[in-house]
Scaffold this active site. Structure first.
Site, PDB file in Angstrom:
ATOM      1  N   CYS A 154     -44.437  50.864 -71.649  1.00 37.60           N
ATOM      2  CA  CYS A 154     -42.980  50.854 -71.677  1.00 37.60           C
ATOM      3  C   CYS A 154     -42.610  50.251 -73.023  1.00 37.60           C
ATOM      4  O   CYS A 154     -42.708  49.046 -73.209  1.00 37.60           O
ATOM      5  CB  CYS A 154     -42.409  50.011 -70.528  1.00 37.60           C
ATOM      6  SG  CYS A 154     -40.621  49.780 -70.675  1.00 37.60           S
ATOM      7  N   CYS A 209     -39.183  47.923 -72.711  1.00 39.11           N
ATOM      8  CA  CYS A 209     -39.155  46.634 -72.000  1.00 39.11           C
ATOM      9  C   CYS A 209     -40.505  46.402 -71.345  1.00 39.11           C
ATOM     10  O   CYS A 209     -41.500  46.247 -72.069  1.00 39.11           O
ATOM     11  CB  CYS A 209     -37.974  46.525 -71.035  1.00 39.11           C
ATOM     12  SG  CYS A 209     -37.714  47.890 -69.877  1.00 39.11           S
ATOM     13  N   SER A 210     -40.558  46.368 -70.024  1.00 39.96           N
ATOM     14  CA  SER A 210     -41.827  46.019 -69.383  1.00 39.96           C
ATOM     15  C   SER A 210     -42.017  46.800 -68.089  1.00 39.96           C
ATOM     16  O   SER A 210     -42.662  46.318 -67.167  1.00 39.96           O
ATOM     17  CB  SER A 210     -41.858  44.522 -69.088  1.00 39.96           C
ATOM     18  OG  SER A 210     -40.798  44.180 -68.204  1.00 39.96           O
ATOM     19  N   CYS A 211     -41.442  48.016 -67.999  1.00 39.82           N
ATOM     20  CA  CYS A 211     -41.515  48.797 -66.772  1.00 39.82           C
ATOM     21  C   CYS A 211     -42.961  49.016 -66.352  1.00 39.82           C
ATOM     22  O   CYS A 211     -43.794  49.414 -67.165  1.00 39.82           O
ATOM     23  CB  CYS A 211     -40.818  50.147 -66.972  1.00 39.82           C
ATOM     24  SG  CYS A 211     -39.068  49.946 -67.336  1.00 39.82           S
TER      25      CYS A 211
END
Lengths: 219, 210
Positions: free
Chosen positions: B110, B113-115
């Site tokens: 991702c 972000c941090s999906c």
């Protein structure tokens, strides 16, 4: 926004540093940070796109100097301050200085499992026909929204192939500003690595993003 | 400055103390104002510290290796197939499973972000959320793989999935040789977290205790 969160293709960050047997948390405060952010969602009434927008809409230097849970906490403080739920001077003081505002609901311990299992599905009923189909050639628009968007810079202006049609999903660009869910068709668009990174790049690489219809033109 | 480790470390350290104070203050204030139930915090932490983790994903992969009908289901309707094993909800609402083959290797990132697919893998590791991974996974995936000690044949196609929406991707790695007749339970021991992100490969049979 063209912020520090949009990292694809940026140079200079050095190698990835895997950590063998990494624990889920590295400090007690990280546990609390995660839990506070998750617990405040129902009370705060914001959505995931508002959360992401609050985390990334900061000076790039700030974003890059924070750990991920620090980014989350800063985002939470901002969302709460914007709604008058908790003001910065209260956090500085370490205690509540103003009476609470009414909140839609509080996450009770007994409901945590149910709420996590329900999650927050973003697929919505389709009301329009999809403009693109699998195999269509499309081009990511060369756009630079100053508010929240999920079209990374490294694909803008580049052409790819629709690999999958994922249904209609909540559109982050409007959902993040409170302008509504405005569901849009979502596609997985696959790009050749050489299209994104140039003729000298690794020819065996293909990269996809999930892109909402308003991000795409026919190519 | 990035190369000045001592300076960097000191900087991080003082930031953390400040952060600890702010997080403590937030917990106090949110509790005082009645916005949160402090007991809910304990349940949330307990959930992600010891209940939801990559063991879930390993059992999904092992079942797909052992059962071709389940594998077919997993590759066509991953969300439903995974829910059937009891893993569902937050950050796994819309699952897609992609299968590694002798000619194709998948990797998930991702960049924005941090999906990450929480119900099957738990919370993402620090490196997954870090700038080095997010910046290079899409531009130099072979370089990233070498940071993990993984070298693939030069002609292996590498397919990177950037999770820019709410679809969450899980890699179905190739079943290691020499595992015929193994139970799902035993197969799951071969499945590493990184092999389901695509930055690693499953363990070989000799790497686990009999």
């Amino acid at each position: 926004m063209n912020g520090a969160q949009d990292m694809g293709g940026v140079h200079g960050f050095g190698p990835v540093q895997p950590e063998p047997n990494e624990p889920p948390f590295h400090a007690e405060w990280e546990k609390k940070a995660l839990a506070l952010v998750l617990a405040m969602g129902p009370a705060g009434g914001w959505n995931i796109d508002m959360s992401r927008s609050a985390r990334e809409n900061v000076p790039p230097g700030d974003y890059l100097s924070r750990s991920y849970y620090q980014i989350w906490i800063a985002g939470l403080e901002r969302l709460m301050a914007e709604r008058g739920l908790v003001l910065p001077e209260e956090i500085d003081a370490g205690r509540a200085l103003y009476p609470p505002k009414p909140v839609p609901r509080t996450l009770a311990a007994a409901d945590v499992d149910k709420v996590l299992r329900r999650g927050g599905p973003t697929e919505r009923e389709t009301k329009t026909n999809a403009r693109f189909a699998m195999g269509d050639r499309v081009r990511a628009k060369n756009i630079h929204p100053t508010a929240h968007t999920r079209l990374p810079r490294y694909v803008r202006g580049h052409a790819g192939i629709v690999e999958a049609v994922r249904g209609c999903h909540v559109f982050p660009d409007t959902n993040a500003t409170g302008a509504g869910e405005d569901p849009q068709w979502l596609y997985t668009v696959r790009f050749e690595g050489t299209e994104l990174w140039g003729a000298e790049s690794d020819p065996t690489v293909k990269v996809s993003v999930d892109a909402w219809e308003p991000y795409l033109d026919p190519a | 400055m990035a190369h000045d480790h001592h300076h960097h470390h000191d900087h991080d350290h003082s930031d953390l103390s400040e952060t600890e104070l702010r997080v403590r203050a937030l917990e106090t204030i949110l509790t005082e104002k009645g916005y949160i139930d402090p007991k809910a915090l304990d349940v949330l932490i307990e959930t992600y510290e010891s209940k939801i983790g990559p063991r879930n994903g390993a059992l999904v992969v092992a079942k797909a290796w052992a059962n071709s009908d389940f594998k077919k289901w997993l590759l066509t309707d991953a969300t439903a197939a995974i829910v059937s094993l009891g893993y569902e909800g937050r950050q796994g609402e819309h699952m897609v499973v992609v299968e590694n083959t002798p000619t194709l290797h998948h990797m998930v990132v991702c960049t924005l972000c941090s999906c990450y697919p929480w119900p099957v893998l738990g919370l993402p590791p620090v490196w997954y959320k870090s700038a080095p991974y997010r910046s290079r996974a899409v531009a130099d995936p072979r370089g990233v793989l070498s940071d993990f000690g993984v070298t693939l044949p030069k002609d292996r196609e590498i397919r990177v999935w950037d999770s820019t929406a709410e679809v969450r991707y899980l890699v179905l790695p190739m079943r290691p040789e020499g595992t015929n007749g193994w139970s799902e339970e035993k197969l799951a021991e071969l499945v590493t977290r990184d092999s389901m992100i695509g930055t690693g490969l499953p363990k070989a049979p000799h790497e686990i205790s009999k």
